[in-house]
Design a protein around this motif. Structure first.
Motif, PDB file in Angstrom:
ATOM      1  N   ALA A 110       0.822  -1.221   0.000  1.00  0.00           N
ATOM      2  CA  ALA A 110       0.000   0.000   0.000  1.00  0.00           C
ATOM      3  C   ALA A 110       0.851   1.265   0.000  1.00  0.00           C
ATOM      4  CB  ALA A 110      -0.924   0.010   1.204  1.00  0.00           C
ATOM      5  N   SER A 111       2.109   1.134   0.336  1.00  0.00           N
ATOM      6  CA  SER A 111       2.974   2.313   0.333  1.00  0.00           C
ATOM      7  C   SER A 111       3.490   2.626  -1.079  1.00  0.00           C
ATOM      8  CB  SER A 111       4.133   2.123   1.302  1.00  0.00           C
ATOM      9  OG  SER A 111       4.844   0.964   0.968  1.00  0.00           O
ATOM     10  N   ALA A 112       2.811   2.072  -2.099  1.00  0.00           N
ATOM     11  CA  ALA A 112       3.235   2.267  -3.496  1.00  0.00           C
ATOM     12  C   ALA A 112       3.282   3.732  -3.901  1.00  0.00           C
ATOM     13  CB  ALA A 112       2.304   1.510  -4.424  1.00  0.00           C
ATOM     14  N   SER A 113       2.401   4.541  -3.315  1.00  0.00           N
ATOM     15  CA  SER A 113       2.360   5.960  -3.700  1.00  0.00           C
ATOM     16  C   SER A 113       3.647   6.688  -3.315  1.00  0.00           C
ATOM     17  CB  SER A 113       1.155   6.649  -3.075  1.00  0.00           C
ATOM     18  OG  SER A 113       1.105   6.347  -1.708  1.00  0.00           O
ATOM     19  N   ASN A 114       4.467   6.070  -2.455  1.00  0.00           N
ATOM     20  CA  ASN A 114       5.793   6.612  -2.133  1.00  0.00           C
ATOM     21  C   ASN A 114       6.599   6.874  -3.403  1.00  0.00           C
ATOM     22  OD1 ASN A 114       6.140   6.874   0.619  1.00  0.00           O
ATOM     23  ND2 ASN A 114       6.665   4.722   0.925  1.00  0.00           N
ATOM     24  N   TYR A 115       6.442   5.981  -4.386  1.00  0.00           N
ATOM     25  CA  TYR A 115       7.268   6.065  -5.590  1.00  0.00           C
ATOM     26  C   TYR A 115       6.974   7.335  -6.395  1.00  0.00           C
ATOM     27  CZ  TYR A 115       8.347   1.328  -4.326  1.00  0.00           C
ATOM     28  OH  TYR A 115       8.750   0.228  -3.615  1.00  0.00           O
ATOM     29  N   ILE A 116       5.678   7.642  -6.547  1.00  0.00           N
ATOM     30  CA  ILE A 116       5.297   8.824  -7.324  1.00  0.00           C
ATOM     31  C   ILE A 116       5.680  10.088  -6.544  1.00  0.00           C
ATOM     32  CG2 ILE A 116       3.347  10.065  -8.363  1.00  0.00           C
ATOM     33  CD1 ILE A 116       3.890   7.459  -9.820  1.00  0.00           C
ATOM     34  N   LEU A 117       5.262  10.124  -5.280  1.00  0.00           N
ATOM     35  CA  LEU A 117       5.548  11.292  -4.427  1.00  0.00           C
ATOM     36  C   LEU A 117       7.062  11.511  -4.317  1.00  0.00           C
ATOM     37  CD1 LEU A 117       3.519  13.091  -2.873  1.00  0.00           C
ATOM     38  CD2 LEU A 117       4.121  11.839  -0.809  1.00  0.00           C
ATOM     39  N   TYR A 122      11.835  18.068  -7.997  1.00  0.00           N
ATOM     40  CA  TYR A 122      11.671  19.478  -7.634  1.00  0.00           C
ATOM     41  C   TYR A 122      12.474  19.913  -6.400  1.00  0.00           C
ATOM     42  CZ  TYR A 122       8.138  19.381 -11.221  1.00  0.00           C
ATOM     43  OH  TYR A 122       7.521  19.248 -12.440  1.00  0.00           O
ATOM     44  N   LEU A 123      12.731  19.002  -5.481  1.00  0.00           N
ATOM     45  CA  LEU A 123      13.482  19.393  -4.288  1.00  0.00           C
ATOM     46  C   LEU A 123      14.971  19.047  -4.417  1.00  0.00           C
ATOM     47  CD1 LEU A 123      10.918  18.234  -1.542  1.00  0.00           C
ATOM     48  CD2 LEU A 123      11.277  20.547  -2.381  1.00  0.00           C
ATOM     49  N   LEU A 124      15.260  17.847  -4.943  1.00  0.00           N
ATOM     50  CA  LEU A 124      16.667  17.436  -5.065  1.00  0.00           C
ATOM     51  C   LEU A 124      17.260  17.831  -6.424  1.00  0.00           C
ATOM     52  CD1 LEU A 124      16.392  13.848  -3.485  1.00  0.00           C
ATOM     53  CD2 LEU A 124      17.127  15.935  -2.367  1.00  0.00           C
ATOM     54  N   LYS A 125      16.404  18.362  -7.309  1.00  0.00           N
ATOM     55  CA  LYS A 125      16.834  18.835  -8.649  1.00  0.00           C
ATOM     56  C   LYS A 125      17.482  17.715  -9.463  1.00  0.00           C
ATOM     57  CE  LYS A 125      15.793  23.063  -7.247  1.00  0.00           C
ATOM     58  NZ  LYS A 125      14.423  23.489  -7.452  1.00  0.00           N
ATOM     59  N   GLU A 126      16.954  16.501  -9.332  1.00  0.00           N
ATOM     60  CA  GLU A 126      17.495  15.389 -10.131  1.00  0.00           C
ATOM     61  C   GLU A 126      16.895  15.427 -11.532  1.00  0.00           C
ATOM     62  OE1 GLU A 126      18.111  12.341  -6.351  1.00  0.00           O
ATOM     63  OE2 GLU A 126      16.760  11.755  -7.970  1.00  0.00           O
ATOM     64  N   GLY A 127      17.654  14.932 -12.487  1.00  0.00           N
ATOM     65  CA  GLY A 127      17.165  14.875 -13.856  1.00  0.00           C
ATOM     66  C   GLY A 127      16.327  13.617 -14.049  1.00  0.00           C
ATOM     67  N   VAL A 128      15.000  13.778 -13.921  1.00  0.00           N
ATOM     68  CA  VAL A 128      14.130  12.599 -14.072  1.00  0.00           C
ATOM     69  C   VAL A 128      13.667  12.543 -15.529  1.00  0.00           C
ATOM     70  CG1 VAL A 128      12.084  11.393 -13.201  1.00  0.00           C
ATOM     71  CG2 VAL A 128      13.403  12.850 -11.658  1.00  0.00           C
ATOM     72  N   SER A 129      14.283  11.642 -16.288  1.00  0.00           N
ATOM     73  CA  SER A 129      13.961  11.524 -17.709  1.00  0.00           C
ATOM     74  C   SER A 129      12.622  10.817 -17.909  1.00  0.00           C
ATOM     75  CB  SER A 129      15.061  10.727 -18.409  1.00  0.00           C
ATOM     76  OG  SER A 129      15.100   9.428 -17.849  1.00  0.00           O
ATOM     77  N   VAL A 130      12.120  10.872 -19.135  1.00  0.00           N
ATOM     78  CA  VAL A 130      10.848  10.206 -19.466  1.00  0.00           C
ATOM     79  C   VAL A 130      10.962   8.709 -19.168  1.00  0.00           C
ATOM     80  CG1 VAL A 130       9.249   9.654 -21.355  1.00  0.00           C
ATOM     81  CG2 VAL A 130      10.261  11.921 -21.223  1.00  0.00           C
ATOM     82  N   LYS A 131      12.123   8.141 -19.532  1.00  0.00           N
ATOM     83  CA  LYS A 131      12.342   6.709 -19.302  1.00  0.00           C
ATOM     84  C   LYS A 131      12.255   6.381 -17.815  1.00  0.00           C
ATOM     85  CE  LYS A 131      15.407   3.851 -21.768  1.00  0.00           C
ATOM     86  NZ  LYS A 131      16.776   3.427 -22.099  1.00  0.00           N
ATOM     87  N   ARG A 132      12.827   7.254 -16.980  1.00  0.00           N
ATOM     88  CA  ARG A 132      12.781   7.008 -15.533  1.00  0.00           C
ATOM     89  C   ARG A 132      11.350   7.127 -15.014  1.00  0.00           C
ATOM     90  NH1 ARG A 132      17.289   9.537 -11.585  1.00  0.00           N
ATOM     91  NH2 ARG A 132      18.606   8.263 -12.911  1.00  0.00           N
ATOM     92  N   TRP A 133      10.614   8.147 -15.518  1.00  0.00           N
ATOM     93  CA  TRP A 133       9.206   8.288 -15.122  1.00  0.00           C
ATOM     94  C   TRP A 133       8.407   7.042 -15.500  1.00  0.00           C
ATOM     95  CZ3 TRP A 133       6.771  10.690 -11.620  1.00  0.00           C
ATOM     96  CH2 TRP A 133       7.099  12.002 -11.233  1.00  0.00           C
ATOM     97  N   MET A 134       8.656   6.545 -16.728  1.00  0.00           N
ATOM     98  CA  MET A 134       7.947   5.340 -17.205  1.00  0.00           C
ATOM     99  C   MET A 134       8.239   4.174 -16.258  1.00  0.00           C
ATOM    100  SD  MET A 134       6.340   5.964 -20.132  1.00  0.00           S
ATOM    101  CE  MET A 134       6.247   4.475 -21.065  1.00  0.00           C
ATOM    102  N   GLY A 135       9.507   4.043 -15.885  1.00  0.00           N
ATOM    103  CA  GLY A 135       9.902   2.975 -14.972  1.00  0.00           C
ATOM    104  C   GLY A 135       9.205   3.112 -13.626  1.00  0.00           C
ATOM    105  N   VAL A 136       9.163   4.343 -13.102  1.00  0.00           N
ATOM    106  CA  VAL A 136       8.533   4.586 -11.792  1.00  0.00           C
ATOM    107  C   VAL A 136       7.039   4.257 -11.867  1.00  0.00           C
ATOM    108  CG1 VAL A 136       7.906   6.401 -10.137  1.00  0.00           C
ATOM    109  CG2 VAL A 136      10.231   6.288 -11.033  1.00  0.00           C
ATOM    110  N   ILE A 137       6.397   4.677 -12.961  1.00  0.00           N
ATOM    111  CA  ILE A 137       4.950   4.424 -13.098  1.00  0.00           C
ATOM    112  C   ILE A 137       4.678   2.915 -13.203  1.00  0.00           C
ATOM    113  CG2 ILE A 137       2.963   4.755 -14.653  1.00  0.00           C
ATOM    114  CD1 ILE A 137       4.160   7.645 -15.109  1.00  0.00           C
TER     115      ILE A 137
END
Lengths: 141, 126
Positions: free
Chosen positions: B82-89, B96-111
Motif C-alpha cells: 500500500a505504500s506504493a504511492s511513495n514512488y510517485i511522491l 523538484y526538491l533534489l533537482k534530479e534529472g528525471v527523464s521520461v524513461k525514468r518516469w515510465m519505470g517509476v509508473i
C-alpha cells in the motif's frame, strides 16, 4: 568498465543488499507486533505498546536489519540519484513472491505475476537511466 | 479500514519526507571513501553533523512507529504494497526538491513500478 557502468553495477548490488535487509527487517517487525497484539490509540495504550516493543526480541532483530537497510540506503544514495535508488528497491516484491513460491510453496495468482512483471520491467527501465544526474557537493545547506 | 487509510497516508508522507531529507543530507556529506572501518566512521560522522539528516530522523521515526501500528492493524500483504504511492511522491520530490534529472524513461519505470505494486496490493487479503 566505464565509470557509469561501474556506478550502475555497484549501486544495484547495494540496492539488492538493501532489499534483503528491508524485507527481513519487515518480517521480524511483523512477527514481533503480531506477538504484541492490537495497539490501542490512547496514552496508556501507546505507552504499553512501546514498553512491549522494547521487550520483544523479534522487534530488536527487525531494528538491526533496518539499521543495515539505512546504511545500505545512505551509501546507495551517496552514489546515485534518489529517484534511481528508490524504484530499484521495489525489486523486493519480486523477491518476496519468489520466496512465497519456493519457501512457503504458496500459489501465486496471475494478477500478482503481472504486478511482479511490471515491477521488474519498471526497475529495468529505471536501471537503464543515468544513475547520477546531480553533482555531489553542490547542494546548498 | 477506516483507521488504516489515514495511518497509511501519515506513513507515506513521513516516509517520503524523511527519505528526501536524508538523500539531501547524504548528497551534501558525499560518498564513503571506502568500506574500511575508519572511512565508514568518517562517513557516519559527516552524516551526524548534517542538519538535513537530523530533520529526517523525526520524520522517519514517525513513519517507523506508524508502520509498527499498521502491522498490528492489517496484514503485511496489505501494509507493505500500500505504500506504493511513495514512488510517485518520491519522484516528484527528487525532481523538484533534489533537482534530479528525471527523464521520461525514468518516469515510465517509476509508473510501471507503482502500477505493479498496486496490482500486488489488490491480490492481498484485505
Amino acid at each position: 568498465m566505464s565509470h557509469e557502468h561501474r556506478l550502475r553495477f555497484k549501486t544495484l548490488v547495494m540496492v539488492l543488499l538493501m532489499v534483503v535487509c528491508a524485507n527481513t527487517g519487515d518480517l521480524m517487525l511483523a512477527r514481533g507486533m503480531k506477538q504484541i497484539g492490537n495497539v490501542q490509540i490512547s496514552v496508556p495504550g501507546l505507552g504499553h505498546a512501546l514498553w512491549m516493543t522494547i521487550q520483544n526480541g523479534s522487534i530488536w532483530l527487525g531494528i538491526l536489519f533496518l539499521i543495515g537497510f539505512t546504511l545500505c540506503y545512505m551509501t546507495a544514495v551517496s552514489w546515485a540519484d534518489y529517484s534511481f535508488v528508490m524504484p530499484a528497491g521495489a525489486f523486493g516484491y519480486a523477491i518476496q513472491t519468489m520466496l512465497a513460491i519456493v519457501v512457503l510453496h504458496e500459489s501465486v495468482s496471475a494478477q500478482r505475476w503481472i504486478g511482479v512483471t511490471l515491477i521488474c520491467a519498471g526497475v529495468l527501465l529505471v536501471g537503464q537511466t543515468k544513475p547520477n544526474t546531480t553533482n555531489i557537493g553542490v547542494l546548498p545547506s | 479500514m477506516t483507521r488504516v487509510i489515514p495511518m497509511l497516508i501519515f506513513f507515506v508522507l513521513c516516509n517520503t519526507g524523511g527519505e528526501i531529507a536524508m538523500s539531501y543530507g547524504v548528497k551534501q556529506v558525499g560518498e564513503p571513501e571506502s568500506f574500511r572501518p575508519m572511512a565508514l566512521l568518517r562517513f557516519v560522522w559527516g552524516a551526524v553533523k548534517n542538519r538535513w539528516l537530523w530533520a529526517a530522523i523525526p520524520l522517519l521515526a514517525a513513519s517507523f512507529y506508524s508502520l509498527l501500528i499498521l502491522f498490528s492493524w492489517a496484514p503485511v500483504s496489505v501494509v507493505i504494497p500500500a505504500s506504493a504511492s511513495n514512488y510517485i511522491l518520491g519522484t516528484f520530490g527528487a525532481k523538484y526538491l533534489l533537482k534530479e534529472g528525471v527523464s521520461v524513461k525514468r518516469w515510465m519505470g517509476v509508473i510501471l513500478v507503482c502500477i505493479g505494486v498496486m496490482l500486488v496490493l489488490f491480490t492481498g487479503r484485505v
